[in-house]
Motif scaffolding. Sequence first.
Motif, PDB file in Angstrom:
ATOM      1  N   MET A   1       0.794  -1.140  -0.206  1.00 35.17           N
ATOM      2  CA  MET A   1       0.005  -0.118   0.065  1.00 35.17           C
ATOM      3  C   MET A   1       0.836   1.416  -0.111  1.00 35.17           C
ATOM      4  O   MET A   1       1.965   1.425   0.823  1.00 35.17           O
ATOM      5  N   ASN A   2       0.654   2.238  -0.787  1.00 35.38           N
ATOM      6  CA  ASN A   2       1.192   3.523  -0.903  1.00 35.38           C
ATOM      7  C   ASN A   2       0.596   4.471   0.212  1.00 35.38           C
ATOM      8  O   ASN A   2      -0.682   4.419   0.459  1.00 35.38           O
ATOM      9  N   LYS A   3       1.346   5.288   0.842  1.00 37.51           N
ATOM     10  CA  LYS A   3       0.664   6.229   1.900  1.00 37.51           C
ATOM     11  C   LYS A   3       0.373   7.442   0.948  1.00 37.51           C
ATOM     12  O   LYS A   3       0.846   7.745  -0.103  1.00 37.51           O
ATOM     13  N   ILE A   4      -0.631   8.203   1.546  1.00 38.28           N
ATOM     14  CA  ILE A   4      -0.889   9.325   0.823  1.00 38.28           C
ATOM     15  C   ILE A   4       0.055  10.406   1.257  1.00 38.28           C
ATOM     16  O   ILE A   4       0.761  10.372   2.129  1.00 38.28           O
ATOM     17  N   LEU A   5       0.165  11.588   0.257  1.00 36.11           N
ATOM     18  CA  LEU A   5       1.353  12.568   0.466  1.00 36.11           C
ATOM     19  C   LEU A   5       0.461  13.959   0.510  1.00 36.11           C
ATOM     20  O   LEU A   5      -0.632  14.205  -0.006  1.00 36.11           O
ATOM     21  N   GLU A   6       1.092  14.647   1.559  1.00 36.12           N
ATOM     22  CA  GLU A   6       0.653  16.192   1.469  1.00 36.12           C
ATOM     23  C   GLU A   6       1.776  16.913   0.884  1.00 36.12           C
ATOM     24  O   GLU A   6       2.893  16.934   1.209  1.00 36.12           O
ATOM     25  N   LEU A   7       1.432  17.782  -0.273  1.00 36.04           N
ATOM     26  CA  LEU A   7       2.235  18.688  -0.940  1.00 36.04           C
ATOM     27  C   LEU A   7       2.128  19.880  -0.609  1.00 36.04           C
ATOM     28  O   LEU A   7       1.016  20.472  -0.520  1.00 36.04           O
ATOM     29  N   LYS A   8       3.134  20.722  -0.055  1.00 31.42           N
ATOM     30  CA  LYS A   8       3.072  21.958   0.343  1.00 31.42           C
ATOM     31  C   LYS A   8       3.960  22.918  -0.571  1.00 31.42           C
ATOM     32  O   LYS A   8       5.349  22.524  -0.840  1.00 31.42           O
ATOM     33  N   GLU A 543      -4.265   5.441   3.217  1.00 26.41           N
ATOM     34  CA  GLU A 543      -3.285   4.898   2.095  1.00 26.41           C
ATOM     35  C   GLU A 543      -4.210   4.498   1.091  1.00 26.41           C
ATOM     36  O   GLU A 543      -5.315   4.484   0.831  1.00 26.41           O
ATOM     37  N   THR A 544      -3.238   4.127   0.059  1.00 27.51           N
ATOM     38  CA  THR A 544      -3.965   3.846  -1.080  1.00 27.51           C
ATOM     39  C   THR A 544      -3.168   2.606  -1.921  1.00 27.51           C
ATOM     40  O   THR A 544      -2.093   2.144  -1.701  1.00 27.51           O
ATOM     41  N   LYS A 545      -3.588   1.916  -3.110  1.00 25.84           N
ATOM     42  CA  LYS A 545      -3.185   0.806  -3.684  1.00 25.84           C
ATOM     43  C   LYS A 545      -1.623   1.166  -4.188  1.00 25.84           C
ATOM     44  O   LYS A 545      -1.419   2.329  -4.389  1.00 25.84           O
ATOM     45  N   GLU A 548      -1.546   3.493  -7.182  1.00 23.45           N
ATOM     46  CA  GLU A 548      -2.121   4.786  -7.293  1.00 23.45           C
ATOM     47  C   GLU A 548      -1.366   5.726  -6.530  1.00 23.45           C
ATOM     48  O   GLU A 548      -0.366   5.440  -5.752  1.00 23.45           O
ATOM     49  N   ILE A 549      -1.414   7.018  -7.018  1.00 25.52           N
ATOM     50  CA  ILE A 549      -0.687   8.218  -6.221  1.00 25.52           C
ATOM     51  C   ILE A 549      -1.513   9.142  -5.714  1.00 25.52           C
ATOM     52  O   ILE A 549      -2.485   9.536  -6.471  1.00 25.52           O
ATOM     53  N   ARG A 550      -1.801   9.405  -4.290  1.00 22.87           N
ATOM     54  CA  ARG A 550      -2.788  10.073  -3.886  1.00 22.87           C
ATOM     55  C   ARG A 550      -2.019  11.354  -3.136  1.00 22.87           C
ATOM     56  O   ARG A 550      -1.188  11.057  -2.412  1.00 22.87           O
ATOM     57  N   PHE A 551      -2.494  12.639  -3.468  1.00 18.99           N
ATOM     58  CA  PHE A 551      -1.888  13.492  -2.827  1.00 18.99           C
ATOM     59  C   PHE A 551      -2.965  14.615  -2.313  1.00 18.99           C
ATOM     60  O   PHE A 551      -3.942  14.693  -2.835  1.00 18.99           O
ATOM     61  N   ILE A 552      -2.391  15.405  -1.461  1.00 18.60           N
ATOM     62  CA  ILE A 552      -3.387  16.581  -0.782  1.00 18.60           C
ATOM     63  C   ILE A 552      -2.759  18.106  -1.058  1.00 18.60           C
ATOM     64  O   ILE A 552      -1.408  17.943  -0.930  1.00 18.60           O
ATOM     65  N   LEU A 553      -3.520  18.824  -1.528  1.00 18.67           N
ATOM     66  CA  LEU A 553      -3.181  20.099  -1.713  1.00 18.67           C
ATOM     67  C   LEU A 553      -4.120  20.989  -0.770  1.00 18.67           C
ATOM     68  O   LEU A 553      -5.363  20.671  -0.915  1.00 18.67           O
ATOM     69  N   SER A 554      -3.442  22.071  -0.284  1.00 23.19           N
ATOM     70  CA  SER A 554      -4.508  22.930   0.577  1.00 23.19           C
ATOM     71  C   SER A 554      -3.679  24.413   0.304  1.00 23.19           C
ATOM     72  O   SER A 554      -2.538  24.611   0.351  1.00 23.19           O
ATOM     73  N   SER A 555      -4.635  25.573   0.215  1.00 23.85           N
ATOM     74  CA  SER A 555      -4.298  26.880   0.219  1.00 23.85           C
ATOM     75  C   SER A 555      -5.512  27.787   0.291  1.00 23.85           C
ATOM     76  O   SER A 555      -6.601  26.923   1.042  1.00 23.85           O
TER      77      SER A 555
END
Length: 742
Positions: A1-8, A543-545, A548-555
């Motif tokens: 499983m891949n961890k989800i990513l937080e992009l800053k 987590e994701t398969k 898959e690449i899962r990432f988070i953006l916030s602003s």
Amino acid sequence: MNKILELKGNFTHSKNHSNGASISLPKASKQNPVKTSHMEKLLTQLKEIYKYWEKDTLINGALITVYYREIVAKSNRLEILLKEDNLDKNLNIRGAKFNFDITKHIFTYFISLKGLAKSIDLLTRAINVISHFYNNSADCDTLNNLNSTYVCKNILSKTNFAGIIKDCYYVEDFIINRDESDIEEASIVSIYKTGVPSQELFNKIGINLIADKMLDETTLLLNSDEFKLLKLKAPYLIAMKTIDISNYVLKDIEGKFDFKPTPIPEPKDEPIIGVIDTIFDTNVYFSKWVEYVEMVDEAIPREPQDYEHGTAVTSIIVDGPNINPNLDDGCGRFRVKHFGVACGGVFSSFSILKNIRRAIRENPQIKVWNLSLGSNKEIYQNYISPEAAELDKIQSEYDVIFVISGTNKPLGVKGKMKIGSPADSINSLVVNSVNFENKPASYHRVGPVLSFFYKPDVSYYGGDVGEEIRVCLGTGEAFVKGTSFAAPWISRKLAYLINVLGFNREVAKALIIDSAAGWKRKDTDKYDIGYGVVPINIKDILETKNDEIRFILSSATEDYETFNYNIPIPLDEVGKVPYVSRATLCYFPKCSRAQGVDYTNTEIDFKFGRVSSNIFNKTSLKDMCQNNQGEVGDYTIESRARNFWRKWDNVKHLSSNISNKLQAKKNYTGLCGVKMTVKGRLSSNHETIPFGIVITLKEINSINRVSEFIKNCTLKGWFVNQIDVDNIIKIRNKAEEEIKFE
């Protein structure tokens, strides 16, 4: 499983460089041109309305209801008619609704008599021009050629003439609307905002309006006699009304038995969830985990059953996984601050709203609030309930999120039944219930809200016949079913995302909705289960398969456009883009209940896709769902923009179609990007609005490219944070260990 990513990283903001389009009509006007006969009908209606308001001076102006020919975009509302000098054309709007078939807009405007007289004069002049110089008819070609053909500036300016022709094209009728309801009970009434303050207005009518009976300037509580008097003397003032008394029925407790639960440790610094519910029974094994605040009048008698609902809800939040091992979400235990606001099965919505605002104001440290009370009555088609509107207002003022149960169908009701307030709250996360086969529970109720918004947002397991949820009451064990017991499980997940992992509420809500939608979301049951069923374990959200690449953006948006076109995509061996994608955006807009169906004040149009550039180095996005709103040369009718692109919705979920014949896409720059475009209903000013985005890229050849993505993002200047749930749990457990000094 891949961890989800937080992009800053940094987002770019830019102003709207468009000078605005010239006034025009759609091509369909060639088949349906504006004719003198129609303009004369509208003129007669305005003159009759003027005569009425000359005699009735109660509001120091005129309330006029406008029937449009279709659901109109903001740009197609009245341009010239019913506009005050030196004011934005939208500031005169006091309410909006749809017709019965939901095919046309109906707006109510407030205008001074001077402004109305000017509208009558301008319309008269326009009729003279079109009848003498344009053969009693005008269409799109007429307006497109005005620069070369218009010769009547001494009668009417070109801009005013074009604007009035456009107004007459979209408007069917002008009338004075009057309330014709037969409500004879205590009611929460909203009146149109006029030129006279509410208290002064009601004194003139003969109603003594005290501050305690006002929720805001235009929403107030009236008894039956006061409502009858208002309806008799000024029926045109009544914009919305709902009965104040709400009922909840708790006939879904199947049994109560003595039991000995597994002992739980003393509470430490676990996150706190706010619960607003019926009164709480402190004779439970987990009472040390609950701080109880009673807000019910001491004079109201208590019965044993009055404690059951709230206590059951709080037992799930504190110790749900221990009581129901099959629903262990991996989130641990939570402390609760429980506010008892109701007992006896009947309560005043008006008083509860005041208590909720007070609770939020006095407890700013609590970010997640569970509200599992709701009305048996169905929501209204053309306006938000006062309960939901107040919750939306609170969420726009404070950094909190409400989780609300989707309400249950009363016993004996067959067929579909619309949800009850406050489940029509747009900013809140509304939860329906499903059985363990992920089918809607037998008692579930349905959306939409305002004929448009997806409610519920998501669904979860709240028990059903033969598969009830286990809870704890003061008298022992009980088995329950209802949306009331689905909502607290989602409150737990939100509190984990916000209080434990440190996400803001926008990202947390987006993660919940995105996890429910997945790749196989069915649009056919959107009003039954919302975006889908949320996974049980928090790891399945975080987590994701491997493919898959899962990432988070916030602003936050700071101007007309907010964008970042600098997200690097790992390519395949031949340099193509080997992904399908989905994205979820969430934000919490300010809302205006007085605007009726045009409820949310702000729209964020959201696009995600591959970045391309042309020979002039002009950068653009190849949006994954072909959303071309706002692009040069694009014309999207309002109804399509709302239904397909979710225009004016505060949740945007975009997803590629997954089939067995997926192909890699053309690569332009090796980058993908996001763009948010902000539009305001009541103003052109662009306020700062925080947002959260969750994006998933699925590799069509099942190759794990997450390491390459992390490396590429780091080289592009992104700070990449991998969300490691196991590591976070270890750190929390270590922090909670008792240290003994020798």
